[in-house]
Design a protein around this motif. Structure first.
Motif, PDB file in Angstrom:
ATOM      1  N   ALA A 154      -4.487  17.930   4.836  1.00 55.74           N
ATOM      2  CA  ALA A 154      -3.562  17.017   4.862  1.00 55.74           C
ATOM      3  C   ALA A 154      -2.380  17.093   4.310  1.00 55.74           C
ATOM      4  CB  ALA A 154      -4.024  15.553   4.347  1.00 55.74           C
ATOM      5  N   LYS A 155      -2.201  17.868   3.051  1.00 50.11           N
ATOM      6  CA  LYS A 155      -1.093  17.950   2.165  1.00 50.11           C
ATOM      7  C   LYS A 155      -0.305  19.308   2.883  1.00 50.11           C
ATOM      8  CE  LYS A 155      -1.820  16.273  -2.430  1.00 50.11           C
ATOM      9  NZ  LYS A 155      -2.008  16.678  -3.863  1.00 50.11           N
ATOM     10  N   GLU A 156      -0.952  20.349   3.140  1.00 53.37           N
ATOM     11  CA  GLU A 156      -0.180  21.418   3.461  1.00 53.37           C
ATOM     12  C   GLU A 156       0.067  21.861   5.130  1.00 53.37           C
ATOM     13  OE1 GLU A 156      -1.045  24.167  -0.161  1.00 53.37           O
ATOM     14  OE2 GLU A 156      -2.092  24.895   1.625  1.00 53.37           O
ATOM     15  N   MET A 157      -0.720  21.201   5.951  1.00 49.07           N
ATOM     16  CA  MET A 157      -0.554  21.421   7.518  1.00 49.07           C
ATOM     17  C   MET A 157      -0.919  20.244   8.285  1.00 49.07           C
ATOM     18  SD  MET A 157      -3.599  24.167   7.631  1.00 49.07           S
ATOM     19  CE  MET A 157      -4.101  24.163   9.518  1.00 49.07           C
ATOM     20  N   PRO A 158      -0.447  19.017   7.789  1.00 48.95           N
ATOM     21  CA  PRO A 158      -0.595  17.672   8.511  1.00 48.95           C
ATOM     22  C   PRO A 158      -0.395  17.607   9.938  1.00 48.95           C
ATOM     23  CG  PRO A 158       1.155  17.531   7.141  1.00 48.95           C
ATOM     24  CD  PRO A 158       0.793  18.958   6.757  1.00 48.95           C
ATOM     25  N   GLN A 159       0.554  18.623  10.335  1.00 45.78           N
ATOM     26  CA  GLN A 159       0.990  18.674  11.847  1.00 45.78           C
ATOM     27  C   GLN A 159       0.159  19.125  12.697  1.00 45.78           C
ATOM     28  OE1 GLN A 159       2.061  20.790   9.346  1.00 45.78           O
ATOM     29  NE2 GLN A 159       2.480  22.707  10.104  1.00 45.78           N
ATOM     30  N   TYR A 160      -1.070  19.510  12.338  1.00 48.63           N
ATOM     31  CA  TYR A 160      -2.114  20.155  13.043  1.00 48.63           C
ATOM     32  C   TYR A 160      -3.216  19.245  13.393  1.00 48.63           C
ATOM     33  CZ  TYR A 160      -0.370  24.924  12.495  1.00 48.63           C
ATOM     34  OH  TYR A 160       0.467  26.042  12.613  1.00 48.63           O
ATOM     35  N   ALA A 165     -10.454  12.454   7.249  1.00 49.66           N
ATOM     36  CA  ALA A 165     -11.595  11.500   6.205  1.00 49.66           C
ATOM     37  C   ALA A 165     -12.176  12.412   5.333  1.00 49.66           C
ATOM     38  CB  ALA A 165     -12.553  10.911   7.273  1.00 49.66           C
ATOM     39  N   ALA A 166     -12.041  11.870   3.968  1.00 54.87           N
ATOM     40  CA  ALA A 166     -12.886  12.683   3.047  1.00 54.87           C
ATOM     41  C   ALA A 166     -13.709  11.720   2.498  1.00 54.87           C
ATOM     42  CB  ALA A 166     -11.730  12.938   1.986  1.00 54.87           C
ATOM     43  N   VAL A 167     -14.946  12.307   1.978  1.00 55.38           N
ATOM     44  CA  VAL A 167     -15.996  11.637   1.287  1.00 55.38           C
ATOM     45  C   VAL A 167     -16.519  12.067   0.083  1.00 55.38           C
ATOM     46  CG1 VAL A 167     -18.571  10.801   1.503  1.00 55.38           C
ATOM     47  CG2 VAL A 167     -16.935  11.008   3.652  1.00 55.38           C
ATOM     48  N   SER A 168     -16.618  11.399  -0.956  1.00 55.79           N
ATOM     49  CA  SER A 168     -16.824  12.009  -2.466  1.00 55.79           C
ATOM     50  C   SER A 168     -15.829  12.852  -2.819  1.00 55.79           C
ATOM     51  CB  SER A 168     -18.338  12.634  -2.388  1.00 55.79           C
ATOM     52  OG  SER A 168     -19.332  11.830  -1.856  1.00 55.79           O
ATOM     53  N   ALA A 169     -14.668  12.542  -2.893  1.00 58.53           N
ATOM     54  CA  ALA A 169     -13.658  13.230  -3.251  1.00 58.53           C
ATOM     55  C   ALA A 169     -12.340  12.534  -3.777  1.00 58.53           C
ATOM     56  CB  ALA A 169     -13.149  14.355  -2.006  1.00 58.53           C
ATOM     57  N   ASN A 170     -11.861  12.875  -4.855  1.00 62.32           N
ATOM     58  CA  ASN A 170     -10.449  12.346  -5.398  1.00 62.32           C
ATOM     59  C   ASN A 170      -9.537  13.469  -5.646  1.00 62.32           C
ATOM     60  OD1 ASN A 170     -10.993   9.377  -5.611  1.00 62.32           O
ATOM     61  ND2 ASN A 170     -12.241   9.950  -7.597  1.00 62.32           N
ATOM     62  N   SER A 187      -2.804   9.701   8.391  1.00 60.72           N
ATOM     63  CA  SER A 187      -3.802   8.734   8.163  1.00 60.72           C
ATOM     64  C   SER A 187      -5.138   9.224   7.708  1.00 60.72           C
ATOM     65  CB  SER A 187      -4.260   8.468   9.907  1.00 60.72           C
ATOM     66  OG  SER A 187      -5.187   7.432  10.027  1.00 60.72           O
ATOM     67  N   MET A 188      -5.396   8.677   6.577  1.00 53.40           N
ATOM     68  CA  MET A 188      -6.280   9.238   5.648  1.00 53.40           C
ATOM     69  C   MET A 188      -7.412   8.112   5.461  1.00 53.40           C
ATOM     70  SD  MET A 188      -7.724  11.710   3.708  1.00 53.40           S
ATOM     71  CE  MET A 188      -6.351  12.877   3.665  1.00 53.40           C
ATOM     72  N   LEU A 189      -8.798   8.439   5.756  1.00 54.47           N
ATOM     73  CA  LEU A 189      -9.837   7.390   5.220  1.00 54.47           C
ATOM     74  C   LEU A 189     -10.564   8.369   3.922  1.00 54.47           C
ATOM     75  CD1 LEU A 189     -11.921   5.163   5.602  1.00 54.47           C
ATOM     76  CD2 LEU A 189     -13.044   6.734   7.302  1.00 54.47           C
ATOM     77  N   VAL A 190     -10.689   7.325   3.005  1.00 53.32           N
ATOM     78  CA  VAL A 190     -11.534   8.014   1.612  1.00 53.32           C
ATOM     79  C   VAL A 190     -12.794   6.941   1.643  1.00 53.32           C
ATOM     80  CG1 VAL A 190     -11.302   8.349  -0.897  1.00 53.32           C
ATOM     81  CG2 VAL A 190      -9.322   8.901   0.668  1.00 53.32           C
ATOM     82  N   ILE A 191     -13.781   7.799   1.341  1.00 53.86           N
ATOM     83  CA  ILE A 191     -15.071   7.041   1.003  1.00 53.86           C
ATOM     84  C   ILE A 191     -15.646   7.673  -0.171  1.00 53.86           C
ATOM     85  CG2 ILE A 191     -17.279   6.342   2.026  1.00 53.86           C
ATOM     86  CD1 ILE A 191     -16.469   7.046   4.824  1.00 53.86           C
ATOM     87  N   MET A 224      -5.752   6.435  -3.348  1.00 49.71           N
ATOM     88  CA  MET A 224      -5.495   5.880  -2.027  1.00 49.71           C
ATOM     89  C   MET A 224      -3.944   5.605  -2.177  1.00 49.71           C
ATOM     90  SD  MET A 224      -7.840   5.955   0.101  1.00 49.71           S
ATOM     91  CE  MET A 224      -6.817   4.816   1.115  1.00 49.71           C
ATOM     92  N   ASN A 225      -3.485   5.439  -3.504  1.00 50.12           N
ATOM     93  CA  ASN A 225      -2.179   4.876  -3.724  1.00 50.12           C
ATOM     94  C   ASN A 225      -1.143   6.304  -3.285  1.00 50.12           C
ATOM     95  OD1 ASN A 225      -1.970   2.245  -4.561  1.00 50.12           O
ATOM     96  ND2 ASN A 225      -2.758   3.116  -6.624  1.00 50.12           N
ATOM     97  N   TYR A 226      -1.785   7.397  -3.472  1.00 46.42           N
ATOM     98  CA  TYR A 226      -0.926   8.571  -3.116  1.00 46.42           C
ATOM     99  C   TYR A 226      -0.845   8.854  -1.719  1.00 46.42           C
ATOM    100  CZ  TYR A 226       0.094  13.262  -2.089  1.00 46.42           C
ATOM    101  OH  TYR A 226       0.912  14.507  -1.398  1.00 46.42           O
ATOM    102  N   TRP A 227      -1.727   8.446  -0.788  1.00 49.86           N
ATOM    103  CA  TRP A 227      -1.765   8.551   0.562  1.00 49.86           C
ATOM    104  C   TRP A 227      -0.742   7.381   1.145  1.00 49.86           C
ATOM    105  CZ3 TRP A 227      -2.452  13.103   1.924  1.00 49.86           C
ATOM    106  CH2 TRP A 227      -3.326  13.965   1.275  1.00 49.86           C
TER     107      TRP A 227
END
Length: 241
Positions: A154-160, A165-170, A187-191, A224-227
């Motif tokens: 999501a940071k380095e190649m979002p255009q692809y 969605a990321a689970v168990s990660a900060n 568009s990012m979902l964090v669980i 979440m504030n970052y995204w």
């Protein structure tokens, strides 16, 4: 958008809803990426539509694509069969890990600075060439180290990708960060779980058994504030699950 988010949540959390028949994988392949041969598993519904979507399901530390299928009890393949419009791919990390954004991680993928970005690009190209995948409908979901790999994509190649969605990660702390951020909103979902003993919900050191090192991460709210900030959204008033 709601259907996509529900797809990620239900498929990730409902680990025991279907039997092992749903876990069957009907294809395996590999690609040469630099000096390394990188492999992946994938599931194609028998009733696949033209220009299907592509969903990456990314395993965590010490995992494999096959273990990720078992971990999710084949749920993603089952949903793909029901929908008929998505190919699910389970990529294999380098020596069971991903070279994510955590500078202090001491697994080989990070120490050898493995080029996972090119691997994902080439896997996308593989499915575009062989199965006519819609390049505007590529998604990535991952757990733990796989969730951190989602952050890197999501940071380095979002255009692809369309959504993540990321689970168990900060996200890692600034001193533990070694990714180049494009700054493009996604568009990012964090669980995350508040009682997670490995990925601290409120931030801190990621602790695993043995000599495994991952460094420090920021809190879930900060993540979440970052995204949200990239999209100019006030996370304090945004919807939370």
């Amino acid at each position: 958008m709601k259907k996509t988010i529900l797809f990620f949540i239900v498929a990730t959390l409902s680990l025991n809803a279907f039997g092992q028949d749903a876990a069957k994988i009907n294809q395996r392949d590999s690609l040469k990426i630099g000096e390394h041969t990188r492999s992946f598993l994938f599931h194609i519904p028998s009733n696949i539509t033209k220009k299907p979507k592509l969903l990456f399901v990314i395993h965590g530390s010490d995992g494999t694509g096959e273990l990720m299928v078992k971990f999710t009890d084949g749920w993603f393949g089952k949903l793909a069969d029901e929908r008929g419009d998505v190919i699910v791919v389970y990529p294999n990390g380098y020596k069971k890990h991903w070279n994510d954004c955590r500078k202090e991680a001491n697994f080989d993928a990070n120490l050898e600075n493995i080029d996972d970005n090119t691997f994902f690009k080439e896997v996308i190209n593989y499915f575009v060439k062989n199965y006519g995948v819609d390049t505007k409908q590529v998604f990535a979901a991952g757990h733990s180290n796989g969730g951190h790999q989602v952050f890197k994509l999501a940071k380095e190649m979002p255009q692809y990708f369309r959504k993540f969605a990321a689970v168990s990660a900060n996200l890692p702390t600034p001193s533990n960060e070694d990714c180049f951020a494009t700054g493009k909103p996604v568009s990012m979902l964090v669980i995350n779980g508040t009682g997670d003993a490995i990925n601290p919900y409120n931030g801190g050191e990621v602790v695993l058994p043995g000599d495994a090192k991952r460094g420090n991460v920021i809190s879930t709210n900060e993540t979440m504030n970052y995204w949200a900030g990239l999209a100019k959204i006030n996370f304090a008033t945004a919807s939370r699950f």
